[in-house]
Design a protein around this motif. Structure first.
Motif, PDB file in Angstrom:
ATOM      1  N   LEU A  72       0.845  -1.201   0.000  1.00 26.10           N
ATOM      2  CA  LEU A  72       0.000   0.000   0.000  1.00 26.10           C
ATOM      3  C   LEU A  72       0.882   1.254   0.000  1.00 26.10           C
ATOM      4  CD1 LEU A  72      -3.045   0.524   0.163  1.00 26.10           C
ATOM      5  CD2 LEU A  72      -2.860   0.442   2.666  1.00 26.10           C
ATOM      6  N   MET A  73       1.871   1.243   0.878  1.00 26.67           N
ATOM      7  CA  MET A  73       2.789   2.377   1.008  1.00 26.67           C
ATOM      8  C   MET A  73       3.541   2.627  -0.309  1.00 26.67           C
ATOM      9  SD  MET A  73       5.328   2.674   4.297  1.00 26.67           S
ATOM     10  CE  MET A  73       4.609   1.415   5.287  1.00 26.67           C
ATOM     11  N   ALA A  74       4.029   1.564  -0.908  1.00 29.42           N
ATOM     12  CA  ALA A  74       4.787   1.700  -2.165  1.00 29.42           C
ATOM     13  C   ALA A  74       3.893   2.293  -3.247  1.00 29.42           C
ATOM     14  CB  ALA A  74       5.332   0.348  -2.606  1.00 29.42           C
ATOM     15  N   THR A  75       2.639   1.843  -3.299  1.00 36.20           N
ATOM     16  CA  THR A  75       1.700   2.328  -4.320  1.00 36.20           C
ATOM     17  C   THR A  75       1.346   3.792  -4.069  1.00 36.20           C
ATOM     18  OG1 THR A  75       0.827   0.097  -4.446  1.00 36.20           O
ATOM     19  CG2 THR A  75      -0.491   1.830  -5.476  1.00 36.20           C
ATOM     20  N   ILE A  76       1.068   4.112  -2.832  1.00 31.73           N
ATOM     21  CA  ILE A  76       0.762   5.513  -2.493  1.00 31.73           C
ATOM     22  C   ILE A  76       1.937   6.405  -2.889  1.00 31.73           C
ATOM     23  CG2 ILE A  76       0.393   7.147  -0.596  1.00 31.73           C
ATOM     24  CD1 ILE A  76      -0.998   4.815   0.933  1.00 31.73           C
ATOM     25  N   ASP A  77       3.151   5.987  -2.509  1.00 31.86           N
ATOM     26  CA  ASP A  77       4.315   6.863  -2.673  1.00 31.86           C
ATOM     27  C   ASP A  77       4.713   7.064  -4.136  1.00 31.86           C
ATOM     28  OD1 ASP A  77       4.310   7.300  -0.002  1.00 31.86           O
ATOM     29  OD2 ASP A  77       6.013   6.005   0.477  1.00 31.86           O
ATOM     30  N   GLN A  78       4.302   6.142  -5.007  1.00 34.83           N
ATOM     31  CA  GLN A  78       4.495   6.367  -6.457  1.00 34.83           C
ATOM     32  C   GLN A  78       3.871   7.692  -6.886  1.00 34.83           C
ATOM     33  OE1 GLN A  78       2.516   3.299  -8.710  1.00 34.83           O
ATOM     34  NE2 GLN A  78       3.752   1.654  -7.790  1.00 34.83           N
ATOM     35  N   HIS A  79       2.789   8.066  -6.203  1.00 37.28           N
ATOM     36  CA  HIS A  79       2.041   9.265  -6.591  1.00 37.28           C
ATOM     37  C   HIS A  79       2.516  10.517  -5.848  1.00 37.28           C
ATOM     38  CE1 HIS A  79      -0.786   7.019  -9.084  1.00 37.28           C
ATOM     39  NE2 HIS A  79      -0.727   6.082  -8.154  1.00 37.28           N
ATOM     40  N   LYS A  80       3.486  10.338  -4.948  1.00 39.37           N
ATOM     41  CA  LYS A  80       4.076  11.450  -4.196  1.00 39.37           C
ATOM     42  C   LYS A  80       3.029  12.424  -3.603  1.00 39.37           C
ATOM     43  CE  LYS A  80       8.328  11.501  -6.999  1.00 39.37           C
ATOM     44  NZ  LYS A  80       8.818  10.275  -6.370  1.00 39.37           N
TER      45      LYS A  80
END
Ligand code: GAR
Length: 210
Positions: A72-80
């Motif tokens: 979840l964190m990795a996916t969220i952080d892709q969007h900065k």
């Protein structure tokens, strides 16, 4: 425009209220992505209708809460995103996750916190014989439904009230206080300092609507 990622698990009526605020120009934000832990929910349709990228991350496909939260964190952080919004997201989060977004993640909870953390809040308020109930927007910390409250909406519980009628009444106010909070954050007016939410550097008078 401030980049925002919204997490949902269901109907997404709160997401819709934020989309409406974005589209009307009231909220200086761009919703960069909507992420759901469930496929086929109405909130994903709402996002698609607004041309917002969506992701489904099914918690059941992960062996642990930690593994789910890391994806979840990795996916969220892709969007900065500068702000993460939990809009009816029904998963308990690990401390690693909540610490990663500390001071930049908000949640809406259908009770007058600190009352009725957890589930079935409307029925519990009725069963307790409370005269009032409501919803709270708060910063998310490691403590479940325990972070600093930003704003609350308060409604009266009527004699013939059922959990469903009460939920509908509260939801209408959720759709006011949640976009309001997003607006404050996007305008850089809202901060978390220790265990307090501050608006323009001052503690909030929490009951903004009633
Ligand atoms: C809202 O009432 C929200 O406060 C609640 O779920 C509903 C989601 O509705 N959230 C929680 O219970 C969090 N623990 P929506 O999908 O239509 O916005």
């Amino acid at each position: 425009l401030m980049s925002v990622v919204v997490l949902i698990s269901g109907s997404g009526s709160n997401l819709q209220a934020i989309i409406d605020g974005m589209q009307s120009g009231q909220l200086p934000i761009q919703i960069s992505a909507v992420i759901s832990n469930k496929a086929d929910v109405k909130g994903l349709e709402r996002a698609a209708n607004a041309s917002i990228p969506t992701h489904v991350i099914n918690h059941k496909e992960f062996s642990s809460r930690e593994a789910f939260d890391r994806e979840l964190m990795a996916t969220i952080d892709q969007h900065k995103p500068q702000l993460v919004v939990l809009a009816g997201f029904m998963r308990i989060l690990t401390e690693e996750f909540t610490n990663h977004y500390l001071g930049r993640m908000i949640n809406i909870h259908p009770s007058l916190l600190p009352k009725y953390q957890g589930l079935h809040t409307h029925q519990r308020a009725i069963d307790a014989g409370d005269s009032h109930h409501g919803a709270s927007v708060h910063f998310v910390t490691a403590e479940l439904d325990g972070g600093p409250v930003i704003v609350q909406a308060k409604v009266a519980i009527d004699d013939q009230e059922t959990a469903d009628t009460l939920a509908a009444k509260v939801l209408k106010f959720e759709h006011q206080i949640f976009p309001q909070t997003v607006q404050w954050f996007a305008e850089h007016r809202l901060t978390m300092e220790g265990n307090q939410a501050l608006l323009d550097g001052k503690p909030l008078d929490k009951t903004g609507f009633q």
